[in-house]
Scaffold this active site. Structure first.
Site, PDB file in Angstrom:
ATOM      1  N   ASN A   9      15.671  25.671  15.374  1.00 33.95           N
ATOM      2  CA  ASN A   9      15.530  24.636  16.417  1.00 33.95           C
ATOM      3  C   ASN A   9      14.195  24.882  17.142  1.00 33.95           C
ATOM      4  OD1 ASN A   9      15.569  23.411  18.983  1.00 33.95           O
ATOM      5  ND2 ASN A   9      17.808  23.342  18.996  1.00 33.95           N
ATOM      6  N   LYS A  12      14.463  25.455  21.024  1.00 32.12           N
ATOM      7  CA  LYS A  12      14.987  26.789  21.368  1.00 32.12           C
ATOM      8  C   LYS A  12      13.927  27.847  21.093  1.00 32.12           C
ATOM      9  CE  LYS A  12      19.923  26.918  20.324  1.00 32.12           C
ATOM     10  NZ  LYS A  12      20.879  27.674  19.504  1.00 32.12           N
ATOM     11  N   ASP A  71      23.668  31.490  20.849  1.00 31.67           N
ATOM     12  CA  ASP A  71      24.520  30.316  20.732  1.00 31.67           C
ATOM     13  C   ASP A  71      24.633  29.740  22.133  1.00 31.67           C
ATOM     14  OD1 ASP A  71      25.985  28.566  19.027  1.00 31.67           O
ATOM     15  OD2 ASP A  71      27.783  29.203  20.058  1.00 31.67           O
ATOM     16  N   SER A  72      24.487  28.446  22.233  1.00 30.65           N
ATOM     17  CA  SER A  72      24.423  27.851  23.557  1.00 30.65           C
ATOM     18  C   SER A  72      25.134  26.512  23.577  1.00 30.65           C
ATOM     19  CB  SER A  72      22.950  27.674  23.963  1.00 30.65           C
ATOM     20  OG  SER A  72      22.246  26.979  22.952  1.00 30.65           O
ATOM     21  N   PHE A 154      15.242  19.047  25.683  1.00 28.13           N
ATOM     22  CA  PHE A 154      15.911  18.598  24.456  1.00 28.13           C
ATOM     23  C   PHE A 154      17.408  18.461  24.730  1.00 28.13           C
ATOM     24  CE2 PHE A 154      18.161  22.381  22.791  1.00 28.13           C
ATOM     25  CZ  PHE A 154      17.653  23.365  23.628  1.00 28.13           C
ATOM     26  N   GLY A 155      18.129  17.997  23.728  1.00 26.30           N
ATOM     27  CA  GLY A 155      19.591  17.952  23.798  1.00 26.30           C
ATOM     28  C   GLY A 155      20.093  17.191  25.024  1.00 26.30           C
ATOM     29  N   TYR A 156      20.929  17.848  25.810  1.00 26.16           N
ATOM     30  CA  TYR A 156      21.559  17.211  26.971  1.00 26.16           C
ATOM     31  C   TYR A 156      20.666  17.241  28.218  1.00 26.16           C
ATOM     32  CZ  TYR A 156      25.833  17.557  24.177  1.00 26.16           C
ATOM     33  OH  TYR A 156      26.772  17.429  23.178  1.00 26.16           O
ATOM     34  N   HIS A 182      19.655  28.673  31.372  1.00 32.97           N
ATOM     35  CA  HIS A 182      20.638  29.599  30.819  1.00 32.97           C
ATOM     36  C   HIS A 182      19.992  30.522  29.764  1.00 32.97           C
ATOM     37  CE1 HIS A 182      20.163  25.871  28.763  1.00 32.97           C
ATOM     38  NE2 HIS A 182      20.870  26.226  27.718  1.00 32.97           N
TER      39      HIS A 182
HETATM   40  P1  IMP Z   1      23.579  25.782  18.974  1.00 31.86           P
HETATM   41  O1  IMP Z   1      22.421  25.614  18.056  1.00 31.86           O
HETATM   42  O2  IMP Z   1      24.887  25.922  18.284  1.00 31.86           O
HETATM   43  O3  IMP Z   1      23.359  26.870  19.988  1.00 31.86           O
HETATM   44  O4  IMP Z   1      23.701  24.372  19.700  1.00 31.86           O
HETATM   45  C1  IMP Z   1      23.429  24.249  21.003  1.00 31.86           C
HETATM   46  C2  IMP Z   1      23.584  22.805  21.419  1.00 31.86           C
HETATM   47  O5  IMP Z   1      23.840  22.819  22.817  1.00 31.86           O
HETATM   48  C3  IMP Z   1      22.298  22.027  21.232  1.00 31.86           C
HETATM   49  O6  IMP Z   1      22.316  21.260  20.069  1.00 31.86           O
HETATM   50  C4  IMP Z   1      22.263  21.140  22.465  1.00 31.86           C
HETATM   51  O7  IMP Z   1      23.036  20.005  22.219  1.00 31.86           O
HETATM   52  C5  IMP Z   1      22.984  21.965  23.507  1.00 31.86           C
HETATM   53  N1  IMP Z   1      22.026  22.783  24.282  1.00 31.86           N
HETATM   54  C6  IMP Z   1      21.880  24.125  24.255  1.00 31.86           C
HETATM   55  N2  IMP Z   1      20.900  24.505  25.084  1.00 31.86           N
HETATM   56  C7  IMP Z   1      20.415  23.384  25.620  1.00 31.86           C
HETATM   57  C8  IMP Z   1      19.360  23.145  26.564  1.00 31.86           C
HETATM   58  O8  IMP Z   1      18.635  24.033  27.033  1.00 31.86           O
HETATM   59  N3  IMP Z   1      19.184  21.859  26.898  1.00 31.86           N
HETATM   60  C9  IMP Z   1      19.932  20.835  26.409  1.00 31.86           C
HETATM   61  N4  IMP Z   1      20.898  20.998  25.505  1.00 31.86           N
HETATM   62  C10 IMP Z   1      21.140  22.281  25.124  1.00 31.86           C
END
Ligand code: IMP
Length: 200
Positions: A9, A12, A71-72, A154-156, A182
């Protein structure tokens, strides 16, 4: 020390790199290292998923001194902590950011302003040769907006409001997000553990 970041990602990776740059001379993502690995995230917790990513990556990381996996996700109070570990596939389709955000808005539509609390979680695991693992969780508290704000992150991020700065996460500069997120909190905790090891 050569550190392999167990992610592809780019968002990330950029955030991890920014916070870790003073501490690790060389960092690569999986793709940059030529490692083709898609870890099945079937753990019951952020910790289990992060450890699984770290262990499976470490097995392929002979050229590196250490592996860092994270993991987030987003945990919303009014949804009993959902989407949580399922954040990347909340809408049912993996990594469909627009669909995930649309679903978040839909399920939060009738939740009143005072009940829109949420937090991001990031669990990081560092594995090194011959040394114990280092595991740290970082949390960032905020609330869920009713409409997107900002264009960064990104993401949310466009839907996450961070009260201490009075801004949404997508309205923060990269430097601002890397002060408070976080992920930054987890990585700074990890660096503190490494520093304490060095002092011991
Ligand atoms: P992972 O790759 O399984 O850790 O997926 C983490 C998911 O959580 C991401 O695809 C995002 O949807 C969300 N996420 C995690 N960190 C963030 C952030 O810093 N901002 C926005 N969304 C996040």
């Amino acid at each position: 020390m050569r550190l392999l970041l167990a992610t592809n990602n780019p968002h990330k990776a950029a955030e991890l790199r920014a916070v870790l740059a003073p501490y690790f001379a060389e960092m690569c993502t999986l793709r940059e290292a030529g490692i083709d690995l898609d870890v099945v995230e079937d753990g019951a917790t952020f910790a289990e998923n992060a450890m699984k990513k770290a262990v499976e990556t470490f097995a392929l990381a002979a050229d590196f001194d250490a592996v860092l996996a994270d993991d987030s996700g987003l945990c919303v109070d009014a949804l009993g902590g959902a989407p949580g570990i399922y954040s990347a596939r909340f809408s049912g389709v993996a990594h469909a950011v627009a669909n995930n955000n649309a679903k978040l808005m839909e399920v939060m539509r009738d939740v009143p302003d005072g009940a829109r609390g949420a937090h991001f979680v990031c669990y990081v695991v560092l594995l090194r040769r011959g040394l114990p693992p280092v595991c740290v969780e970082g949390i960032c508290e905020g609330s869920i907006l009713r409409a997107p704000r900002g264009t960064g992150g990104f993401g949310y991020d466009p839907y996450f409001f961070y009260p201490p700065l009075g801004k949404g996460f997508a309205e923060l500069t990269a430097d601002e997000k890397n002060e408070v997120s976080h992920r930054a909190r987890a990585v700074r905790g990890l660096i503190a553990v490494l520093g304490a090891e060095g002092d011991g």
